[in-house]
Write a protein that holds these residues in place. Structure first.
Motif, mmCIF file in Angstrom:
data_model
loop_
_atom_site.group_PDB
_atom_site.id
_atom_site.type_symbol
_atom_site.label_atom_id
_atom_site.label_comp_id
_atom_site.label_asym_id
_atom_site.label_seq_id
_atom_site.Cartn_x
_atom_site.Cartn_y
_atom_site.Cartn_z
ATOM 1 N N ALA A 274 0.831 -1.202 0.000
ATOM 2 C CA ALA A 274 0.000 0.000 0.000
ATOM 3 C C ALA A 274 0.869 1.257 0.000
ATOM 4 O O ALA A 274 0.564 2.237 -0.698
ATOM 5 N N LEU A 275 1.961 1.243 0.772
ATOM 6 C CA LEU A 275 2.849 2.402 0.798
ATOM 7 C C LEU A 275 3.509 2.615 -0.565
ATOM 8 O O LEU A 275 3.639 3.756 -1.027
ATOM 9 N N ASP A 276 3.913 1.543 -1.208
ATOM 10 C CA ASP A 276 4.476 1.661 -2.562
ATOM 11 C C ASP A 276 3.505 2.388 -3.491
ATOM 12 O O ASP A 276 3.876 3.324 -4.218
ATOM 13 N N PHE A 277 2.271 1.950 -3.480
ATOM 14 C CA PHE A 277 1.261 2.532 -4.363
ATOM 15 C C PHE A 277 1.004 3.995 -4.011
ATOM 16 O O PHE A 277 0.841 4.844 -4.894
ATOM 17 N N ALA A 278 1.000 4.316 -2.714
ATOM 18 C CA ALA A 278 0.770 5.690 -2.285
ATOM 19 C C ALA A 278 1.876 6.621 -2.784
ATOM 20 O O ALA A 278 1.613 7.756 -3.197
ATOM 21 N N TYR A 279 3.125 6.159 -2.762
ATOM 22 C CA TYR A 279 4.233 6.960 -3.299
ATOM 23 C C TYR A 279 4.004 7.252 -4.782
ATOM 24 O O TYR A 279 4.201 8.388 -5.243
ATOM 25 N N VAL A 281 1.166 7.218 -6.515
ATOM 26 C CA VAL A 281 0.007 8.100 -6.718
ATOM 27 C C VAL A 281 0.380 9.542 -6.406
ATOM 28 O O VAL A 281 0.020 10.472 -7.141
ATOM 29 N N GLN A 282 1.138 9.755 -5.332
ATOM 30 C CA GLN A 282 1.517 11.117 -4.981
ATOM 31 C C GLN A 282 2.478 11.697 -6.025
ATOM 32 O O GLN A 282 2.380 12.884 -6.379
ATOM 33 N N ALA A 283 3.410 10.894 -6.516
ATOM 34 C CA ALA A 283 4.320 11.370 -7.562
ATOM 35 C C ALA A 283 3.542 11.794 -8.798
ATOM 36 O O ALA A 283 3.837 12.824 -9.425
ATOM 37 N N ALA A 284 2.514 11.015 -9.159
ATOM 38 C CA ALA A 284 1.684 11.374 -10.309
ATOM 39 C C ALA A 284 0.918 12.665 -10.048
ATOM 40 O O ALA A 284 0.830 13.540 -10.927
ATOM 41 N N GLY A 285 0.371 12.802 -8.841
ATOM 42 C CA GLY A 285 -0.380 14.014 -8.523
ATOM 43 C C GLY A 285 0.483 15.255 -8.541
ATOM 44 O O GLY A 285 0.067 16.315 -9.035
ATOM 45 N N VAL A 286 1.692 15.147 -8.022
ATOM 46 C CA VAL A 286 2.595 16.307 -7.996
ATOM 47 C C VAL A 286 3.011 16.708 -9.404
ATOM 48 O O VAL A 286 3.050 17.897 -9.750
ATOM 49 N N GLY A 287 3.306 15.737 -10.260
ATOM 50 C CA GLY A 287 3.817 16.059 -11.593
ATOM 51 C C GLY A 287 2.757 16.301 -12.646
ATOM 52 O O GLY A 287 3.088 16.776 -13.743
ATOM 53 N N LEU A 288 1.499 16.042 -12.345
ATOM 54 C CA LEU A 288 0.456 16.111 -13.371
ATOM 55 C C LEU A 288 0.294 17.492 -14.007
ATOM 56 O O LEU A 288 0.036 17.579 -15.219
ATOM 57 N N PRO A 289 0.421 18.607 -13.262
ATOM 58 C CA PRO A 289 0.299 19.907 -13.929
ATOM 59 C C PRO A 289 1.303 20.121 -15.051
ATOM 60 O O PRO A 289 1.064 20.938 -15.950
ATOM 61 N N LEU A 290 2.427 19.402 -15.022
ATOM 62 C CA LEU A 290 3.395 19.507 -16.114
ATOM 63 C C LEU A 290 2.903 18.792 -17.369
ATOM 64 O O LEU A 290 3.158 19.245 -18.486
ATOM 65 N N VAL A 312 0.823 8.288 2.675
ATOM 66 C CA VAL A 312 2.272 8.095 2.772
ATOM 67 C C VAL A 312 2.730 8.263 4.210
ATOM 68 O O VAL A 312 3.514 7.447 4.732
ATOM 69 N N VAL A 313 2.236 9.299 4.876
ATOM 70 C CA VAL A 313 2.615 9.540 6.274
ATOM 71 C C VAL A 313 2.117 8.405 7.166
ATOM 72 O O VAL A 313 2.886 7.811 7.937
ATOM 73 N N ALA A 314 0.832 8.099 7.089
ATOM 74 C CA ALA A 314 0.244 7.109 7.988
ATOM 75 C C ALA A 314 0.860 5.728 7.799
ATOM 76 O O ALA A 314 1.190 5.038 8.772
ATOM 77 N N LEU A 372 9.635 9.468 -6.576
ATOM 78 C CA LEU A 372 10.019 8.250 -7.290
ATOM 79 C C LEU A 372 11.304 7.664 -6.706
ATOM 80 O O LEU A 372 11.458 6.438 -6.617
ATOM 81 N N LEU A 373 12.236 8.530 -6.308
ATOM 82 C CA LEU A 373 13.441 8.043 -5.638
ATOM 83 C C LEU A 373 13.085 7.376 -4.309
ATOM 84 O O LEU A 373 13.641 6.321 -3.965
ATOM 85 N N GLY A 374 12.158 7.974 -3.582
ATOM 86 C CA GLY A 374 11.714 7.357 -2.339
ATOM 87 C C GLY A 374 11.106 5.984 -2.562
ATOM 88 O O GLY A 374 11.350 5.051 -1.787
ATOM 89 N N PHE A 375 10.332 5.851 -3.632
ATOM 90 C CA PHE A 375 9.762 4.545 -3.983
ATOM 91 C C PHE A 375 10.875 3.530 -4.231
ATOM 92 O O PHE A 375 10.788 2.370 -3.788
ATOM 93 N N ALA A 376 11.940 3.939 -4.926
ATOM 94 C CA ALA A 376 13.057 3.027 -5.176
ATOM 95 C C ALA A 376 13.770 2.650 -3.874
ATOM 96 O O ALA A 376 14.169 1.489 -3.683
ATOM 97 N N LEU A 377 13.917 3.599 -2.959
ATOM 98 C CA LEU A 377 14.593 3.322 -1.693
ATOM 99 C C LEU A 377 13.791 2.368 -0.823
ATOM 100 O O LEU A 377 14.368 1.638 0.005
ATOM 101 N N LEU A 378 12.480 2.367 -0.974
ATOM 102 C CA LEU A 378 11.676 1.410 -0.216
ATOM 103 C C LEU A 378 12.054 -0.027 -0.548
ATOM 104 O O LEU A 378 11.954 -0.921 0.290
ATOM 105 N N ARG A 379 12.490 -0.273 -1.805
ATOM 106 C CA ARG A 379 12.912 -1.620 -2.169
ATOM 107 C C ARG A 379 14.074 -2.077 -1.274
ATOM 108 O O ARG A 379 14.152 -3.237 -0.865
ATOM 109 N N LEU A 380 15.001 -1.140 -0.984
ATOM 110 C CA LEU A 380 16.138 -1.472 -0.128
ATOM 111 C C LEU A 380 15.701 -1.646 1.318
ATOM 112 O O LEU A 380 16.229 -2.503 2.036
#
Length: 394
Positions: A274-279, A281-290, A312-314, A372-380
């Motif tokens: 769930a945390l992976d998916f939340a990261y 979704v948030q990355a998409a929301g932040v970058g969507l105006p571009l 993401v926080v919870a 997206l970097l945070g999502f990659a770090l979660l793998r580690l």
């Protein structure tokens, strides 16, 4: 409103939800829709707004470190209530003062109050609940923040439409929060002994806490640009004043059901997935105006951001608590400190990049990339051997 007749668990949950509504929903997030109005009334530019945001995040970092490293356990409840009072008084102070220096100080105090609610309030509530109720409890706890965002945004936009100026609206926000202080009193009670004893018996789930801290720090940077400037970002798309004024309301409306929906997702897929998916979704929301610099992109950005940033926080804090179940306050404080440090950097870096025409393209690129970097770090964090950052005596 009296809560004496409610079951103990509900009184604790409402107390925590009131705390996040006061300190985060209003004390922190009223600033975002009020920033354009403060620009109009006081002549602030985006750079000055960045410094005020950074000052709040600095207070948040200081409060998190204080709660994690120096605050005795017996004083946590009193410090939580003190943080709520400080948040209300700092909001009132924003309406009574007129100098940039005083605003910087008041936003710092507001950040201290926000840290008290997030670090101390979360631990005080969840340690009073049986393990089977904590997923739902987290949803209600952070749902208080979403409800505060919705209520404050409706009030701010309505009062602004009625001709109110920023100082009067700040005072109105403080007045609206004052009755909620009464709801937070149950957390001054000692936790039931049966719950406290059960808490110490929880089994830790292996996790590399160091990588999780870094991943969470990336989330702090990725969150701070939209959390500070979203109405200004939307206004720069040229989509009309109505959408830019109300997009922050959409953030709160999306966050309200999401607080519970993510708990449901975590219960079925696991907190880590769930945390992976939340990261993402948030990355998409932040970058969507571009990608969609129009009204559709603005509204989708607000909805996706609102639906994911609380998750993401919870979820990250819940996973950290699973890794260190007997030192919940300490690990939450460390996590919040990592998040708070990069929150400070977000608006300051944005202020250097937006230029004289308030172009947020590069700040949004960096914020989305950070997530997206945070999502990659979660793998580690999930796959490496666990690293004990906290000693048994912590």
């Amino acid at each position: 409103m009296s809560t004496a007749r409610l079951p103990a668990e509900w009184r604790y949950l409402l107390a925590g939800a009131a705390g996040t509504a006061i300190t985060m929903g209003v004390g922190r997030f009223a600033y975002t829709p009020l920033l354009p109005l403060m620009q109009h009334d006081h002549g602030l530019d985006a750079v000055a707004g960045s410094w005020l945001a950074a000052s709040h995040f600095g207070g948040y970092l200081a409060g998190a470190l204080l709660a994690a490293l120096w605050l005795p356990a017996r004083r946590r409840a009193a410090a939580f209530i003190g943080g709520l009072v400080a948040s209300v008084l700092s909001s009132a102070g924003m309406g009574l003062s007129e100098t940039f220096t005083s605003w910087m100080l008041l936003r710092f105090v507001s950040g201290l109050g926000a840290a008290a609610a997030m670090v101390l309030g979360g631990a005080l509530v969840l340690e009073r609940l049986p393990a089977t109720q904590r997923a739902f409890g987290s949803g209600l706890l952070y749902g208080g923040m979403a409800l505060g965002i919705v209520g404050s945004t409706l009030a701010i936009n309505g009062l602004a439409a009625g001709g109110w100026h920023a100082p009067a609206i700040w005072l109105a926000c403080a007045a609206a929060c004052t009755p909620l202080l009464w709801c937070a009193r149950p957390l001054l009670e000692a936790p039931p002994s049966s719950v406290a004893e059960a808490r110490t018996a929880l089994e830790a789930r292996p996790l590399h806490l160091g990588w999780l801290l870094l991943a969470y720090a990336c989330a702090g940077y990725g969150y701070s640009t939209s959390a500070t400037f979203l109405p200004l970002i939307v206004r720069g798309l040229g989509v009309g004043p109505q959408i830019s004024a109300w997009v922050w309301l959409l953030v709160g409306l999306a966050a309200l059901p999401a607080s519970f929906a993510w708990g449901w997702i975590a219960a079925r897929c696991g907190s880590r997935r769930a945390l992976d998916f939340a990261y993402l979704v948030q990355a998409a929301g932040v970058g969507l105006p571009l990608l969609l610099p129009n009204a559709t992109g603005a509204l989708l950005s607000g909805a996706l951001f609102g639906a994911s940033f609380i998750a993401v926080v919870a979820l990250a804090l819940a996973i950290a608590r699973e890794a260190e179940p007997t030192r919940a306050s300490r690990v939450i404080g460390l996590m919040t400190s990592a998040y708070g440090l990069t929150q400070i950097l977000g608006p300051l870096v944005s202020a250097r990049l937006i230029g004289p025409h308030d172009n947020f393209s590069w700040p949004l690129v960096l914020a989305s990339a950070s997530l997206l970097l945070g999502f990659a770090l979660l793998r580690l964090a999930y796959r490496r051997p666990p690293l004990r950052l906290l000693t048994e005596s912590a």
